[in-house]
Design a protein around this motif. Structure first.
Motif, short mmCIF file in Angstrom:
data_model
loop_
_atom_site.label_atom_id
_atom_site.label_comp_id
_atom_site.label_asym_id
_atom_site.label_seq_id
_atom_site.Cartn_x
_atom_site.Cartn_y
_atom_site.Cartn_z
N ARG A 60 11.96 -0.77 -5.91
CA ARG A 60 10.60 -1.30 -6.05
C ARG A 60 10.38 -2.33 -4.94
O ARG A 60 11.06 -3.36 -4.91
N MET A 61 9.45 -2.04 -4.05
CA MET A 61 9.19 -2.92 -2.90
C MET A 61 7.76 -3.44 -2.95
O MET A 61 6.81 -2.67 -2.97
N TYR A 62 7.63 -4.76 -3.01
CA TYR A 62 6.32 -5.39 -3.00
C TYR A 62 6.09 -6.01 -1.62
O TYR A 62 6.92 -6.78 -1.13
N VAL A 63 4.97 -5.65 -1.00
CA VAL A 63 4.62 -6.16 0.32
C VAL A 63 3.37 -7.02 0.20
O VAL A 63 2.34 -6.56 -0.29
N CYS A 64 3.49 -8.27 0.63
CA CYS A 64 2.35 -9.18 0.55
C CYS A 64 1.33 -8.74 1.60
O CYS A 64 1.57 -8.81 2.80
N GLY A 65 0.19 -8.25 1.12
CA GLY A 65 -0.78 -7.60 1.99
C GLY A 65 -1.78 -8.54 2.63
O GLY A 65 -1.61 -9.76 2.63
#
Length: 365
Positions: free
Chosen positions: A16-21
């Motif tokens: 699970r990869m969260y990228v601060c957009g």
């Protein structure tokens, strides 16, 4: 096994990869591009290992800075953000950045921020003052490794001035009472809008659950944004750490100064792509340690384009060859903290399967 920042990141089957957009008001400059291309590289390396990557990249379309930019342009904030989002998506496609599996937008998750605020209140991690819900943030800078004086300076830099209603200087809004004339939503505490850090916490928790395997964002967001985002998430779920591993991508500078709209030194991806191949720009962004700041110079694009041609030529050698020890060395370098320069050095020298592997995994083919 992939190592990020010197820490092993074992995953089984799915990451699970969260990228601060983006906040869609000044897209897409080279600083944006560096973060999202590196996130794409991390995802490609994980997929190279046979791992399914569930990626989430948010859009912060509820934000004071966005509102101000739209007002200056004489447009509605949502219309202004939509145009900026279109430009961003176009630039990411040109750079070969894979679309995320999830792309939550803050305006669609206001209800989840209200739920987050209510849960923090219930757990004693927040309190309400005149329609604003404050997160009890005492100790957050220390846990993030930021001295108190530096924390205050960074807070001011991001426009977070101390609110006299707050009990402690480190307390920040989860939910903020509305000011006259700004977009607002109903809540149990009155009309208001989400706090910035709470938006990311709510979106990440909603989409990916109580924790993430890899969290990616710019180095400049390490504090206060990521520190408070993770602190809120951990407080409401009790799950620690919120992120098993962090990628804080090094800042892109121009003449030694961080690239930013306020500095007037933005270098736009769309402008660079008018005269250079997209793959050369992508190579320029990743042919370096991912966590180090660096200065952009236009001449470096020509250097990257020349190296790209050498890599293509190397890949054409031994087209019929199968896997090689050099290809294993390319993989080993990429798994060792995404050592792209090391992988490319092997690929260029060995050519053949090693070069083809490097170009493929790095999205340069």
């Amino acid at each position: 096994m992939l190592r990020i920042g010197g820490t092993a990141l074992p995953v089984v089957g799915r990451a699970r990869m969260y990228v601060c957009g983006i906040t869609p008001y000044d897209t897409t400059h080279l600083g944006h591009a560096a973060t999202f291309v590196w996130a794409d590289v991390a995802g490609r390396v994980l997929r190279h290992l046979g791992v399914e990557v569930e990626s989430c990249r948010n859009v912060t379309d509820v934000d004071d800075v966005l509102d101000a930019a739209a007002a200056r342009a004489g447009e509605r904030a949502d219309s202004f953000a939509a145009v900026q989002q279109f430009r961003f998506d176009r630039d990411m496609a040109a750079l070969g950045v894979r679309r995320p599996v999830h792309e939550p937008r803050a305006h669609n998750h206001v209800g989840q921020v209200v739920t987050l605020a209510a849960a923090l209140l219930e757990g004693g991690h927040a309190y309400e003052r005149e329609g604003t819900v404050f997160f009890r943030g005492a100790g957050t800078p220390e846990r993030a490794g930021v001295p108190a004086e530096v924390a205050r300076e960074l807070a001011v830099e991001f426009g977070h001035l101390h609110d006299e209603r707050a009990d402690h200087p480190d307390d920040v809004p989860v939910w903020r009472a509305a000011r006259p004339g700004e977009p607002a939503w109903p809540s149990p505490w009155g009309s208001g809008r989400p706090g910035w850090h709470a938006e990311c916490a709510a979106m990440a928790l909603t989409v990916l659950g109580a924790s993430v395997d890899l969290h990616v964002g710019g180095e400049d967001l390490r504090f206060p944004h990521h520190a408070y985002e993770s602190a809120m998430a951990e407080a409401v779920t009790g799950v620690r750490p919120f992120a098993r591993s962090w990628m804080h991508v090094g800042t892109v500078r121009v003449g030694g100064e961080k690239m930013a709209k306020s500095a007037g030194n933005l270098v736009l991806v769309s402008d660079l792509l008018e005269g250079h191949p997209a793959a050369a720009l992508r190579l320029l962004l990743v042919d370096r340690p991912w966590d180090r700041p660096w200065d952009f110079e236009h001449a470096a694009l020509d250097t990257a384009a020349a190296r790209l041609e050498r890599l293509y030529a190397a890949a054409a050698r031994g087209v019929g060859d199968g896997h090689s020890a050099a290809a294993d060395a390319v993989s080993a370098a990429l798994l060792a903290d995404l050592d792209v320069p090391g992988a490319l050095a092997v690929a260029e020298e060995a050519g053949g399967a090693a070069a083809r592997l490097a170009l493929s995994v790095l999205g340069l083919a």
